[in-house]
Design a protein around this motif. Structure first.
Motif, short mmCIF file in Angstrom:
data_model
loop_
_atom_site.label_atom_id
_atom_site.label_comp_id
_atom_site.label_asym_id
_atom_site.label_seq_id
_atom_site.Cartn_x
_atom_site.Cartn_y
_atom_site.Cartn_z
N HIS A 32 -0.08 -11.27 -1.99
CA HIS A 32 0.90 -10.00 -1.85
C HIS A 32 1.98 -10.67 -0.88
O HIS A 32 1.69 -10.84 0.28
N PHE A 78 4.26 -8.70 0.14
CA PHE A 78 4.57 -7.52 1.05
C PHE A 78 4.12 -7.71 2.35
O PHE A 78 4.64 -7.87 3.65
N GLU A 104 -4.38 -9.88 -8.01
CA GLU A 104 -3.80 -8.59 -7.28
C GLU A 104 -2.25 -9.24 -6.86
O GLU A 104 -2.06 -10.02 -5.99
N TRP A 117 3.59 -4.08 -5.30
CA TRP A 117 4.61 -3.92 -4.07
C TRP A 117 4.36 -2.41 -3.92
O TRP A 117 4.39 -1.57 -4.85
N PRO A 118 4.33 -2.07 -2.64
CA PRO A 118 4.10 -0.38 -2.41
C PRO A 118 5.28 0.41 -2.35
O PRO A 118 6.35 -0.11 -2.18
N SER A 119 5.02 1.82 -3.02
CA SER A 119 6.07 2.49 -3.61
C SER A 119 6.53 3.14 -2.06
O SER A 119 7.52 4.21 -1.95
N GLY A 135 5.26 3.56 2.73
CA GLY A 135 4.13 3.36 3.79
C GLY A 135 4.90 2.36 4.82
O GLY A 135 4.49 1.53 5.44
N SER A 162 8.77 -1.17 1.94
CA SER A 162 8.21 -0.26 0.78
C SER A 162 8.97 0.42 0.10
O SER A 162 10.21 1.06 0.91
N MET A 185 10.02 -1.74 -5.41
CA MET A 185 9.01 -2.09 -6.26
C MET A 185 9.82 -2.20 -7.50
O MET A 185 9.36 -3.33 -8.07
#
Length: 263
Positions: A173, A175, A213, A216-218, A220, A238, A243
């Motif tokens: 990840h 991020f 996995e 990317w978070p939309s 947060g 984020s 994303m």
């Protein structure tokens, strides 16, 4: 179904149905209707869904949805959740065997024993590999031909561990490493190849490598890796726009070079 805006470009998708985690599901159980709707959408983006556990009939619901929607190409990665509780582990494994006894192996792409067990320090590497070895032995005795894997952070894999599975599955990840989104795809590729692919490249090239996995978070906030962010625009930020930027720089290149991953 038949949404013109969706395209089957993901090799695999990670999926946990709503309300399918024990013991909460004993009070508010998962809904077959929700799972079937989810699978209708997911089937337009991938032919493989990865689950994380066997509790709360989530695997059975996904298989039922695949059957009712007549998704001929969809396969399931059967997930078994392992933690630091023997009762939980025994329950998860027992349910896995029930599922495999009741269903043809052709419905599955493989079995994933545990997710980030080493990262959470729930089990030692030896304890985890002992469970994996037992599963592989029992699969052989039952004449079930499915690959066995475990999933953990990309930097938790060792050469010894990599030789004990059929597939090395690494969670990578960008991020959480605080990487700017414009550099995230390249960072993910470099991290994976230098930390994980290298483990089996020369010792056992037959062992498969998959990014278990990536995404990317939309929403947060932002993340600066090992240090605290001093502003809201530092590091990994984020957002839906970010994303889409990561997708744009990761998906097509991965398709071109044959990288298998779960979004």
């Amino acid at each position: 179904m038949n949404n013109a805006n969706l395209h089957k470009v993901f090799p695999g998708m990670d999926y946990t149905p709503l309300n399918s985690q024990y013991p909460d599901c004993m009070h508010v159980p998962p809904s077959q209707n929700n799972v079937t709707r989810d699978m209708a959408v997911l089937s337009q983006m991938t032919n493989a869904v990865r689950l994380y556990g066997t509790d709360c009939n989530q695997t059975e619901m996904v298989l039922h949805a695949i059957d009712r929607l007549e998704l001929k190409d969809m396969k399931v990665w059967l997930g078994v959740w392992l933690g630091n509780n023997d009762t939980t582990n025994e329950r998860q494994l027992a349910q896995m065997w029930k599922i495999l006894d009741k269903n043809d192996a052709s419905k599955f792409k493989g079995v994933i024993i545990g997710n980030e067990v080493l990262f959470r320090k729930d089990l030692t590497e030896l304890e985890l590999l002992t469970v994996i070895a037992d599963v592989k032995t029992n699969l052989t005795s039952k004449k079930i031909d499915l690959p066995v894997a475990t999933s953990d952070l990309g930097d938790n894999w060792t050469k010894q561990m990599a030789t004990k599975v059929d597939i090395v599955m690494s969670n990578v990840h960008p991020f959480f490493a605080g990487v700017e989104v414009g550099k995230a795809a390249g960072w993910t590729w470099d991290f994976w190849t230098n930390h994980d692919v290298v483990l089996t490249k020369t010792t056992d090239p037959d062992i498969k490598q998959i990014v278990a996995e990536v995404g990317w978070p939309s929403a947060g906030g932002n993340n600066c890796g090992a240090v605290n962010c001093t502003t809201e625009t530092e590091g990994s930020v984020s957002g839906v726009e970010e994303m889409n930027m990561f997708m744009d720089s990761w998906i097509c290149q991965s398709l071109a070079n044959g990288t298998e991953y779960f979004w």
